[in-house]
Design an enzyme around this catalytic site. Structure first.
Site, mmCIF file in Angstrom:
data_model
loop_
_atom_site.group_PDB
_atom_site.id
_atom_site.type_symbol
_atom_site.label_atom_id
_atom_site.label_comp_id
_atom_site.label_asym_id
_atom_site.label_seq_id
_atom_site.Cartn_x
_atom_site.Cartn_y
_atom_site.Cartn_z
ATOM 1 N N ASP A 128 10.103 -9.043 -6.784
ATOM 2 C CA ASP A 128 11.300 -9.098 -7.621
ATOM 3 C C ASP A 128 12.236 -10.217 -7.188
ATOM 4 O O ASP A 128 13.280 -9.993 -6.556
ATOM 5 C CB ASP A 128 12.015 -7.747 -7.588
ATOM 6 C CG ASP A 128 11.159 -6.641 -8.178
ATOM 7 O OD1 ASP A 128 10.204 -6.959 -8.902
ATOM 8 O OD2 ASP A 128 11.432 -5.462 -7.903
ATOM 9 N N GLU A 171 3.958 0.070 -2.014
ATOM 10 C CA GLU A 171 4.235 -0.137 -0.586
ATOM 11 C C GLU A 171 4.006 1.110 0.270
ATOM 12 O O GLU A 171 3.575 0.920 1.420
ATOM 13 C CB GLU A 171 5.684 -0.644 -0.406
ATOM 14 C CG GLU A 171 5.944 -2.011 -0.951
ATOM 15 C CD GLU A 171 5.997 -2.051 -2.468
ATOM 16 O OE1 GLU A 171 5.640 -3.084 -3.063
ATOM 17 O OE2 GLU A 171 6.371 -1.023 -3.079
ATOM 18 N N ASP A 175 1.952 -1.751 -9.175
ATOM 19 C CA ASP A 175 3.284 -2.044 -8.630
ATOM 20 C C ASP A 175 3.699 -0.888 -7.724
ATOM 21 O O ASP A 175 3.027 0.147 -7.655
ATOM 22 C CB ASP A 175 4.261 -2.202 -9.802
ATOM 23 C CG ASP A 175 5.541 -2.914 -9.415
ATOM 24 O OD1 ASP A 175 5.709 -3.252 -8.227
ATOM 25 O OD2 ASP A 175 6.376 -3.120 -10.315
#
Length: 982
Positions: free
Chosen positions: A619, A546, A543
């Protein structure tokens, strides 16, 4: 000291929680991004000038060189704006017809980033051996293809590149004259004047508190570049300043599709599959689509805003053909979309840095585009079989006892599940892979308790490493010099994330690769720290890659950070997340002496990420709007090469009502990746917690998913070979049907013939489904036969809360396993049911692929691949023959992912291991007359039941007839045939 640490953690969490909603001011719009603003301004000047506009770029004919391979030519390109700046153009035609166009600055004062394609491509493409370039006074061209149907033309002045098919333009580069490669330059020294200079005629004085600069009022380049240095050397957004040490280096290019009115792709965005416009008279969005991996909490359900991943691939579609482009750029990119007409699309690509490295994919069918793109960047990985089951997750299961209790409750309520997940709270102070001993005192025993019932665990490992001396992963990475640096290139970059003060591994550094693999070893290693409190049953969730940085610009890393090789983060941002999941995938696979297929979930991704595992849409919210758009997003990701995709069932944020949650499970059951997940502040919502009838409805959907695992696994086998996605929108299945081009709320699952339309709105009791062909479609549950039409037809179908519209396309055979089990591993020796859905012509076909589902032995020929056919033999009499035959021997080169088999042995060891697995039931839909005999060919009569249809015929809709053959005892690994006579 302890109280100060607690205060710091609480402050961090407050900052994080404050960001847990989409705030537009956290992220740039095009008008706030200097290079995007410059690119859009260029487009505006071109439109204002209309026919008088002319691109300043041209090819120097005298510089053209055709390589010895004949498929490649190079040439010099010059710009009338800057005659002293040189550019190089290269075109090469690949052996599959794809054209690669590269353009770079030559002999500049700096080097532009040119390595994006190297990370995305699986290998250097092979050029064609059947190409001949013909150069004239005004252009150079090549005609190629089996029927010489394709042509690539490069016009010299102004530079324009066109891909044609049968004389019609398919893709045009720089047709609108928006090509602009901002060359590297030296910053003009600031001039301070002791007294104000007098302005001469034709000049004006621009003054500020520090400098006074005299600027010509008639800037000869203003018509193209604008008359100001708009954020060339420094750029401020909110409280952050980007130093931009290299100055302006953006790349602008218009790409037009003159004969294609619908485009798809460039994920990830929350919008329709067929991309809405951003320019023109009535644009749907006012900003361009942005590709810039970003941690966007609670993203909007309809927006061009960039989200977690970026795949710069686009399909342009029409009734006549499909073409595609892949833009190998890793920097922030904005894409405007406009319609020149109903049958023509114009796009404008504006990237912050990098070279022009563009792949033109000629198609002409969607299947051709998938094949051409996957030949470049690879096909999706064949997942472990268990990973296609149901995944149960939340932030967070709070202890090892909590995990055991959840598992127990699933079993008590006979609800199948394959994987339990742990979010960030399992770790001590968010030092990933270091267990919190207070709540998880026995991690290995806990994992073994889960594995004892045939299940796996997935544990989160985020990329931010807590900067503390008692965290060996950080310490080793720091000592080895493997961390991302600040703009000084000397200091480790420090940012804030869940771990507090954090640093990030630079996976662009090859030295990090083997070290990272060693970290995941479950045995102690002399080469460094390894995760010994783990087992091979633990898989990984990447997770925040980015990367997400809570105190960084746009919640990510500063663009002027430095990576291995001296490249700035701005150059490689969109690739960053892919490298993290890539190396994690390799690390998990390398844990054991006999490599097993790893499961790695990633949030950030790029072209090529399909080779390393699954992704999810991030999300999302527990709302009907997000449920609906997540279906469209997963379709978009599928056609962009990543079949292994899904969204958080139930929505990450919020507390969905039971009816919404039931619909979420229906959506999840027909997504390639099926996981329920929830935020730490939500109520617990495991299926077993709900009252009837909701619990029963969710259990039914989970059991349906498990019964169809053979369908999903077989579909994944196909995509690993062909690149054709697991989920297939209507334009893929019926490319010549314009009524289906905009459909994105129903889709097909592989080549199985299953058509599904999840319900994503409240209180729906019936819905409309579009049938694109003159074929019969059978309701999967009640066998009602719907009849399509040559020009397409809408049908109205029941869709109460307990129902999901699901149909078997006539002409399909669907293999399933119908016995309810606790997990997929318990099903390995279960018998099969075959649903034979006869088409209009009385024919049906299907296939089934099986292997051990865990190792790579399938790449050595250890698998079973069968074809089932139902047909009317070419002889007198009324007979249908249903047969099974081996496909592996007939098509060894199409059997497995990434490996060419010269021969195949159907009696391989895996086939022997399931040699007793049989077909226990065959259900035949659409036989309009009661049979007189059903028997094994050359053998005994079988036991069967026949239920005649109700108001159903070859032309009328109604409940189809059903022939049920009971336990024919034919083996799944052997050839056999059954004849039905009447």
């Amino acid at each position: 000291m302890r109280s100060l640490q607690l205060l710091g953690v609480l402050s961090l969490l407050l900052v994080a929680q404050e960001s847990l909603a989409f705030k537009a001011h956290d992220f740039k719009t095009c008008s706030q991004s200097g290079f995007c603003r410059r690119g859009r301004a260029l487009s505006a000047r071109a439109k204002e000038a209309k026919s008088s506009w002319k691109s300043p770029y041209s090819v120097d004919p005298g510089s053209i060189t055709v390589a010895s391979d004949r498929a490649t030519f190079t040439a010099g390109v010059k710009s009338s704006l800057y005659p002293d700046i040189k550019f190089g153009l290269e075109l090469r035609v690949h052996d599959d017809g794809v054209v690669r166009v590269r353009m770079d600055e030559v002999g500049g004062i700096r080097k532009r980033y040119d390595e994006a394609a190297g990370w995305a491509l699986i290998a250097e493409p092979t050029v064609s051996k059947d190409i001949k370039w013909t150069s004239g006074k005004k252009n150079i061209r090549a005609v190629y293809g089996e029927k010489k149907e394709n042509e690539i033309v490069v016009v010299f002045e102004p530079l324009k590149i066109s891909l044609l098919r049968n004389g019609k333009e398919q893709v045009v580069l720089n047709g609108q004259g928006l090509l602009h490669m901002e060359h590297f330059r030296t910053k003009t020294p600031e001039v301070t004047h002791t007294e104000e200079p007098a302005a001469q005629e034709g000049e004006e004085v621009i003054a500020n508190s520090e400098t006074q600069v005299v600027i010509k009022a008639e800037n000869p380049r203003a018509w193209f570049e604008g008359d100001t240095e708009d954020d060339w050397w420094e750029e401020t957004f909110s409280s952050w300043t980007d130093s931009k040490p290299k100055g302006p280096e953006s790349l602008s290019l218009d790409i037009s599709f003159p004969n294609h009115g619908t485009i798809y792709g460039i994920p990830q965005h929350a919008t329709r599959l067929a991309l809405p416009t951003t320019t023109g008279e009535s644009p749907v969005f006012s900003d361009p689509y942005r590709l810039y991996n970003a941690d966007v909490f609670e993203y909007l359900a309809s927006s061009p805003v960039s989200i977690y991943g970026s795949i710069p691939v686009l399909h342009a579609h029409s009734v006549d053909s499909t073409v595609g482009i892949f833009d190998a750029v890793a920097s922030e990119t904005w894409i405007d979309v406009g319609r020149a007409s109903e049958k023509s699309t114009e796009t404008h690509w504006i990237s912050e840095s990098g070279i022009l490295d563009l792949f033109l994919m000629p198609g002409p069918t969607p299947e051709d585009i998938f094949r051409q793109y996957s030949k470049l960047t690879g096909t999706p990985v064949l997942p472990a079989h268990w990973s296609l089951g149901y995944h149960q997750c939340r932030w967070n299961y709070v202890s090892s006892d909590d995990v055991r209790t959840v598992q127990k409750r699933f079993d008590q309520d006979d609800i199948p599940v394959d994987v339990f997940w742990l979010d960030i709270e399992y770790s001590e102070d968010h030092k990933y892979m270091i267990w919190d001993e207070k709540t998880f005192p026995d991690p290995v025993e806990m994992v073994n308790d889960v594995a004892a019932l045939g299940r796996k665990m997935v544990v989160i490992v985020d990329p931010h490493l807590k900067r503390t001396s008692n965290y060996p992963v950080y310490q080793e990475a720091s000592e080895r010099g493997l961390l991302v640096k600040t703009k000084s290139a000397n200091d480790e970059y420090e940012g804030w994330c869940w771990s507090g003060s954090s640093s990030w591994i630079d996976f662009f550094n090859p030295a990090a690769w083997e070290w990272w693999k060693g970290v995941f070893k479950t045995q102690k290693s002399a080469k460094g720290w390894s995760w010994t409190q783990s087992t091979e049953a633990v898989h990984i969730w990447n997770d925040m890659n980015e990367p997400s940085v809570f105190n960084g610009p746009e919640i990510t890393m500063p663009k002027d950070n430095i990576h291995h090789g001296g490249w700035e983060h701005r150059d490689v941002h969109n690739i960053n997340g892919m490298l993290f999941s890539n190396l994690t995938h390799q690390a998990v696979a390398a844990r054991s002496d006999t490599p097993k297929r790893p499961f790695v979930l990633t949030r950030a991704f790029y072209a090529g990420s399909q080779r390393f595992g699954a992704m999810w849409t991030g999300d999302n919210l527990g709302t009907w709007e997000h449920m609906a758009v997540n279906v469209k997003m997963v379709l978009s990701i599928n056609i962009a090469g990543m079949s292994y995709a899904g969204s958080d069932v139930g929505g990450f944020f919020g507390n969905p009502e039971p009816d919404m949650l039931v619909r979420w499970y229906q959506v999840g059951a027909f997504a390639p990746f099926f996981r329920a997940h929830a935020h730490i502040d939500t109520k617990r919502r495991e299926p077993f917690l709900y009252d009837q009838p909701y619990k029963g409805m969710m259990r039914d959907m989970l059991r349906l998913r498990y019964s169809m695992l053979p369908v999903w696994y077989t579909a994944f086998r196909e995509t690993t070979v062909t690149g054709v996605p697991v989920l297939r929108p209507h334009y893929v299945m019926f490319p010549k049907d314009p009524r289906g081009f905009d459909i994105d709320d129903q889709y097909y699952v592989g080549a199985s013939g299953l058509l599904v339309k999840p319900i994503t709105a409240k209180d729906v009791t019936e819905t409309t489904v579009y049938l694109a062909e003159d074929q019969v479609y059978y309701d999967y549950f009640n066998h009602f036969a719907y009849r399509g039409a040559t020009k397409g037809k809408d049908i109205t179908v029941p869709a109460a809360l307990h129902q999901i519209p699901l149909f078997i396309r006539g002409g399909s055979i669907v293999p399933t396993r119908e016995r309810p089990r606790r997990s997929s591993t318990s099903m390995k020796n279960d018998p099969f049911t075959l649903r034979v859905a006869l088409g209009k012509a009385g024919y049906a076909r299907g296939d089934l692929y099986l292997d051990d589902g865990e190792t790579y032995s399938h790449q050595k020929g250890q698998f079973v691949w069968r074809e089932f056919i139902a047909e009317k033999p070419m002889k007198k009499g009324k007979t249908i023959r249903i047969s099974s035959k081996d496909l592996g021997s007939a098509k060894p080169n199409e059997a497995v992912d990434g490996v060419t088999l010269k021969t195949f042995n159907p009696a391989n060891e895996f086939a022997k291991s399931i040699g007793d697995v049989r077909v226990e039931k065959i259900i035949v839909l659409g036989i309009t007359t009661k049979p007189t005999a059903v028997r094994i060919e050359g053998g005994e009569d079988l036991i069967w039941d026949y239920t005649p249809g109700v108001a159903c015929s070859d032309k009328k809709e109604g409940i189809a007839s059903v022939l049920t053959i009971k336990d024919p005892k034919v083996l799944i690994t052997k050839d056999w045939a059954i004849t039905i006579q009447w």
